[in-house]
Enzyme design. Sequence first.
Site, PDB file in Angstrom:
ATOM      1  N   SER A   1      64.033  17.963  43.680  1.00 21.83           N
ATOM      2  CA  SER A   1      64.485  19.353  43.526  1.00 21.83           C
ATOM      3  C   SER A   1      66.006  19.488  43.415  1.00 21.83           C
ATOM      4  O   SER A   1      66.586  20.442  43.952  1.00 21.83           O
ATOM      5  CB  SER A   1      63.933  20.223  44.654  1.00 21.83           C
ATOM      6  N   GLU A  16      63.922   9.192  46.810  1.00 20.96           N
ATOM      7  CA  GLU A  16      63.253  10.450  46.490  1.00 20.96           C
ATOM      8  C   GLU A  16      62.198  10.772  47.549  1.00 20.96           C
ATOM      9  O   GLU A  16      61.057  10.274  47.470  1.00 20.96           O
ATOM     10  CB  GLU A  16      62.561  10.356  45.128  1.00 20.96           C
ATOM     11  N   HIS A  45      58.102   5.155  40.471  1.00 26.23           N
ATOM     12  CA  HIS A  45      58.196   6.573  40.837  1.00 26.23           C
ATOM     13  C   HIS A  45      57.002   6.925  41.732  1.00 26.23           C
ATOM     14  O   HIS A  45      55.907   6.390  41.540  1.00 26.23           O
ATOM     15  CB  HIS A  45      58.200   7.438  39.569  1.00 26.23           C
ATOM     16  N   GLY A  60      64.273  15.838  37.944  1.00 25.70           N
ATOM     17  CA  GLY A  60      63.040  16.128  37.210  1.00 25.70           C
ATOM     18  C   GLY A  60      63.137  17.464  36.488  1.00 25.70           C
ATOM     19  O   GLY A  60      63.746  17.587  35.431  1.00 25.70           O
ATOM     20  N   GLY A  61      62.536  18.496  37.081  1.00 22.90           N
ATOM     21  CA  GLY A  61      62.433  19.822  36.461  1.00 22.90           C
ATOM     22  C   GLY A  61      63.727  20.330  35.843  1.00 22.90           C
ATOM     23  O   GLY A  61      63.733  20.835  34.713  1.00 22.90           O
ATOM     24  N   GLU A  63      55.053   9.343  41.763  1.00 25.09           N
ATOM     25  CA  GLU A  63      53.863   9.814  41.037  1.00 25.09           C
ATOM     26  C   GLU A  63      53.069   8.627  40.497  1.00 25.09           C
ATOM     27  O   GLU A  63      51.839   8.667  40.442  1.00 25.09           O
ATOM     28  CB  GLU A  63      54.292  10.768  39.905  1.00 25.09           C
ATOM     29  N   ASN A 115      64.641  12.854  34.395  1.00 18.00           N
ATOM     30  CA  ASN A 115      63.287  12.306  34.285  1.00 18.00           C
ATOM     31  C   ASN A 115      62.410  13.428  33.733  1.00 18.00           C
ATOM     32  O   ASN A 115      62.045  14.338  34.465  1.00 18.00           O
ATOM     33  CB  ASN A 115      62.812  11.849  35.674  1.00 18.00           C
ATOM     34  N   TRP A 116      62.119  13.336  32.451  1.00 18.93           N
ATOM     35  CA  TRP A 116      61.360  14.422  31.807  1.00 18.93           C
ATOM     36  C   TRP A 116      59.885  14.421  32.184  1.00 18.93           C
ATOM     37  O   TRP A 116      59.169  15.371  31.877  1.00 18.93           O
ATOM     38  CB  TRP A 116      61.499  14.321  30.279  1.00 18.93           C
ATOM     39  N   LYS A 117      59.413  13.323  32.788  1.00 20.50           N
ATOM     40  CA  LYS A 117      57.986  13.197  33.123  1.00 20.50           C
ATOM     41  C   LYS A 117      57.157  13.423  31.853  1.00 20.50           C
ATOM     42  O   LYS A 117      57.596  13.047  30.773  1.00 20.50           O
ATOM     43  CB  LYS A 117      57.620  14.148  34.265  1.00 20.50           C
ATOM     44  N   GLY A 152      59.556  18.274  43.065  1.00 21.01           N
ATOM     45  CA  GLY A 152      58.862  19.365  42.377  1.00 21.01           C
ATOM     46  C   GLY A 152      58.447  20.506  43.288  1.00 21.01           C
ATOM     47  O   GLY A 152      57.685  21.375  42.899  1.00 21.01           O
TER      48      GLY A 152
END
Length: 250
Positions: A212, A166, A94, A233-234, A96, A9-11, A172
């Site tokens: 994470s 999640e 998600h 993600g990251g 966010e 997930n590149w956001k 993150g």
Amino acid sequence: MRRKVIAGNWKMNMLPGDTINFIEGIIPLVKDTENEVILCVPYTDLFYAWHSLEGSNIHLGAQNMHWEESGAYTGEVSPNMLKSVGVEYVIIGHSERRAYFAETDETVNKKIKSALKNDLKPIVCVGETLEQRENGETEKIITTQVEKALKDITREEVKDIIIAYEPIWAIGTGKTATAEDANNSIKAIRSKVKELYGEATAEEIIIQYGGSVKASNSKELFDTSDIDGALVGGASLKTEEFANIVNYKK
Ligand code: PGA
């Protein structure tokens, strides 16, 4: 045996040029994996990613969509628009989006139904806050989210859905749920799916962990009984790191 599905997930990261470079770099690194690989990129990268991924074993995903197919919804993107640029998967709900863009269990449900109707496979996110976890409410919160997300979705349709557990406090932050905790929460979600759709569906549905996930903790997570991969993600922004997660072997 369920397959492992690893989705990046590149956001809100990466321009088209970065996307093309990333994909050229990762294709040879993951070409022999038995796991399923998905990259969920920003809308503006989809077209480039679609062409760059051609002939590879990596699937394309988006990070959100509207539930209507067209209309006066300024700034929104519809499921058929996503289909037109090669999208197969779409992240829905998600945390966010729930926290910053007012997504609710009801809009999540509408989006899932619309995605399925348009032949897109939803990756549906659920998870508890730190406060809810500390109050001992994790299981209640996540199973309620799952039940509301899947309202009026048939047993036949649910097979095309991936659930991503999640925990919000792990996203993150560098804090990962322990493999045991994450596995227990995912077992609770699987029991809810069993209650709603029966044992065969519960055994079949893919449930990922997210929060994470890195190359250094992914194997321990994936070696558990119920974690069927990850939403990353990251660590999905770094070619080698993401490839190392994807290339998991038991
Ligand atoms: P993270 O994000 O891996 O950077 O914690 C996961 C996610 O939000 O899907």
